[in-house]
Design a protein around this motif. Sequence first.
Motif, PDB file in Angstrom:
ATOM      1  N   ARG A  32       5.105  11.133  -2.373  1.00  0.00           N
ATOM      2  CA  ARG A  32       4.790  10.814  -0.978  1.00  0.00           C
ATOM      3  C   ARG A  32       6.022  11.041  -0.090  1.00  0.00           C
ATOM      4  NH1 ARG A  32       4.638   4.674   1.360  1.00  0.00           N
ATOM      5  NH2 ARG A  32       3.789   5.155   3.398  1.00  0.00           N
ATOM      6  N   TYR A  44      11.159   9.006   1.521  1.00  0.00           N
ATOM      7  CA  TYR A  44      11.194   7.941   0.512  1.00  0.00           C
ATOM      8  C   TYR A  44      11.925   8.333  -0.777  1.00  0.00           C
ATOM      9  CZ  TYR A  44       7.702   5.910   3.614  1.00  0.00           C
ATOM     10  OH  TYR A  44       7.060   5.404   4.716  1.00  0.00           O
ATOM     11  N   PRO A  51       0.796  -1.229   0.000  1.00  0.00           N
ATOM     12  CA  PRO A  51       0.000   0.000   0.000  1.00  0.00           C
ATOM     13  C   PRO A  51       0.828   1.278   0.000  1.00  0.00           C
ATOM     14  CG  PRO A  51      -0.070  -1.062   2.142  1.00  0.00           C
ATOM     15  CD  PRO A  51       0.564  -2.031   1.200  1.00  0.00           C
ATOM     16  N   HIS A  72       3.662  -4.164   9.343  1.00  0.00           N
ATOM     17  CA  HIS A  72       3.571  -4.008  10.791  1.00  0.00           C
ATOM     18  C   HIS A  72       2.289  -4.590  11.379  1.00  0.00           C
ATOM     19  CE1 HIS A  72       6.817  -1.375   9.708  1.00  0.00           C
ATOM     20  NE2 HIS A  72       6.011  -0.552   9.075  1.00  0.00           N
ATOM     21  N   ASN A  87       8.164  -5.375  -0.346  1.00  0.00           N
ATOM     22  CA  ASN A  87       7.973  -4.181   0.462  1.00  0.00           C
ATOM     23  C   ASN A  87       6.470  -4.095   0.732  1.00  0.00           C
ATOM     24  OD1 ASN A  87       7.738  -1.753   1.716  1.00  0.00           O
ATOM     25  ND2 ASN A  87       8.964  -0.593   0.248  1.00  0.00           N
ATOM     26  N   ARG A  97       6.553   1.243  13.715  1.00  0.00           N
ATOM     27  CA  ARG A  97       7.203   0.659  12.530  1.00  0.00           C
ATOM     28  C   ARG A  97       8.313  -0.328  12.907  1.00  0.00           C
ATOM     29  NH1 ARG A  97       5.129   3.962   8.384  1.00  0.00           N
ATOM     30  NH2 ARG A  97       4.749   6.060   9.135  1.00  0.00           N
ATOM     31  N   HIS A  99      12.534  -2.393   3.013  1.00  0.00           N
ATOM     32  CA  HIS A  99      11.985  -1.062   3.287  1.00  0.00           C
ATOM     33  C   HIS A  99      12.922  -0.007   2.744  1.00  0.00           C
ATOM     34  CE1 HIS A  99       8.982  -2.953   5.724  1.00  0.00           C
ATOM     35  NE2 HIS A  99       9.948  -3.653   6.288  1.00  0.00           N
ATOM     36  N   ILE A 100      12.346   0.975   2.113  1.00  0.00           N
ATOM     37  CA  ILE A 100      13.135   2.081   1.558  1.00  0.00           C
ATOM     38  C   ILE A 100      13.765   2.881   2.698  1.00  0.00           C
ATOM     39  CG2 ILE A 100      12.964   4.233   0.247  1.00  0.00           C
ATOM     40  CD1 ILE A 100      10.526   2.848  -1.220  1.00  0.00           C
ATOM     41  N   SER A 101      12.959   3.157   3.715  1.00  0.00           N
ATOM     42  CA  SER A 101      13.436   3.931   4.868  1.00  0.00           C
ATOM     43  C   SER A 101      13.963   2.987   5.944  1.00  0.00           C
ATOM     44  CB  SER A 101      12.276   4.758   5.434  1.00  0.00           C
ATOM     45  OG  SER A 101      11.247   3.902   5.914  1.00  0.00           O
ATOM     46  N   GLY A 113       4.931  -2.311   2.801  1.00  0.00           N
ATOM     47  CA  GLY A 113       4.452  -1.030   3.327  1.00  0.00           C
ATOM     48  C   GLY A 113       3.931  -1.220   4.745  1.00  0.00           C
ATOM     49  N   ALA A 114       2.844  -0.541   5.055  1.00  0.00           N
ATOM     50  CA  ALA A 114       2.312  -0.572   6.419  1.00  0.00           C
ATOM     51  C   ALA A 114       1.793  -1.951   6.825  1.00  0.00           C
ATOM     52  CB  ALA A 114       1.198   0.464   6.545  1.00  0.00           C
ATOM     53  N   LEU A 162       2.753   2.568  -2.035  1.00  0.00           N
ATOM     54  CA  LEU A 162       4.025   2.654  -2.766  1.00  0.00           C
ATOM     55  C   LEU A 162       3.808   3.133  -4.200  1.00  0.00           C
ATOM     56  CD1 LEU A 162       5.606  -0.326  -0.959  1.00  0.00           C
ATOM     57  CD2 LEU A 162       6.518   1.997  -0.980  1.00  0.00           C
ATOM     58  N   ARG A 218      12.495   5.222  12.949  1.00  0.00           N
ATOM     59  CA  ARG A 218      11.245   5.973  12.829  1.00  0.00           C
ATOM     60  C   ARG A 218      10.313   5.650  14.000  1.00  0.00           C
ATOM     61  NH1 ARG A 218       8.954   5.308   6.974  1.00  0.00           N
ATOM     62  NH2 ARG A 218       7.715   7.096   7.687  1.00  0.00           N
ATOM     63  N   VAL A 256      13.195   1.784   9.006  1.00  0.00           N
ATOM     64  CA  VAL A 256      12.002   1.762   9.868  1.00  0.00           C
ATOM     65  C   VAL A 256      12.363   1.797  11.355  1.00  0.00           C
ATOM     66  CG1 VAL A 256      10.347   0.736   8.261  1.00  0.00           C
ATOM     67  CG2 VAL A 256      11.919  -0.752   9.496  1.00  0.00           C
TER      68      VAL A 256
HETATM   69  C1  DQA Z   1       8.031   1.320   4.118  1.00  0.00           C
HETATM   70  C2  DQA Z   1       8.030   1.602   5.615  1.00  0.00           C
HETATM   71  C3  DQA Z   1       6.649   1.360   6.198  1.00  0.00           C
HETATM   72  O1  DQA Z   1       6.659   1.617   7.600  1.00  0.00           O
HETATM   73  C4  DQA Z   1       5.639   2.291   5.562  1.00  0.00           C
HETATM   74  O2  DQA Z   1       4.336   2.026   6.055  1.00  0.00           O
HETATM   75  C5  DQA Z   1       5.670   2.215   4.078  1.00  0.00           C
HETATM   76  C6  DQA Z   1       6.960   2.131   3.398  1.00  0.00           C
HETATM   77  C7  DQA Z   1       9.391   1.662   3.467  1.00  0.00           C
HETATM   78  O3  DQA Z   1       9.600   1.244   2.331  1.00  0.00           O
HETATM   79  O4  DQA Z   1      10.226   2.338   4.082  1.00  0.00           O
HETATM   80  O5  DQA Z   1       4.646   2.307   3.402  1.00  0.00           O
HETATM   81  O6  DQA Z   1       7.802  -0.061   3.908  1.00  0.00           O
END
Ligand code: DQA
Length: 148
Positions: free
Chosen positions: A18, A23, A10, A85, A79, A116, A105-107, A81-82, A12, A112, A109
């Motif tokens: 975004r 990101y 979700p 978690h 990936n 996450r 994960h791009i970031s 996304g949310a 992405l 953060r 986590v």
């Molecule tokens: C993510 C990190 C997740 O916490 C977040 O909800 C995302 C992107 C990342 O790629 O860093 O949607 O997966």
Amino acid sequence: MKTILVLNGPNLNLLGTREPAVYGAQTLADVKVLCEQACATHGLKLDFRQTNHEGLMVDWLQEAGAAQAAGTLVGAVVNAGAYTHTSVALHDAIKGAGLTVIELHISNVHAREAFRHHSCIAPVAKAVMAGFGVAGYGLAISALAAMA
Ligand code: DQA
């Protein structure tokens, strides 16, 4: 030629606009090109997908597990996304399908918000990568290719 699945969950689809400070400025289309190049380097085919729907991710993970069992797929870079978690369903799909997954994960986590820091996917993943920006996709593909 074997395939690698890159599965994006979700939000992405919003990459590029975004939270660019988190990101980056590259779009999902840019990430697809990066993944295509990484797969080509390793003589692999790319299956690149994105959905905002958890159930569809479950369907695709099950299909990927069957393809891996049939010998046509190396594994998947996921990936989620949310859903990473929150989703017991994704955990169960990966485990049940016997799919080799690199959680991505791009970031970073872990640097953060606390919500996450927990991953439902990590316990059923072969490896976890976070914080390399979109370059992580290429790194994860190389790592999967090494297992091919
Ligand atoms: C993510 C990190 C997740 O916490 C977040 O909800 C995302 C992107 C990342 O790629 O860093 O949607 O997966």
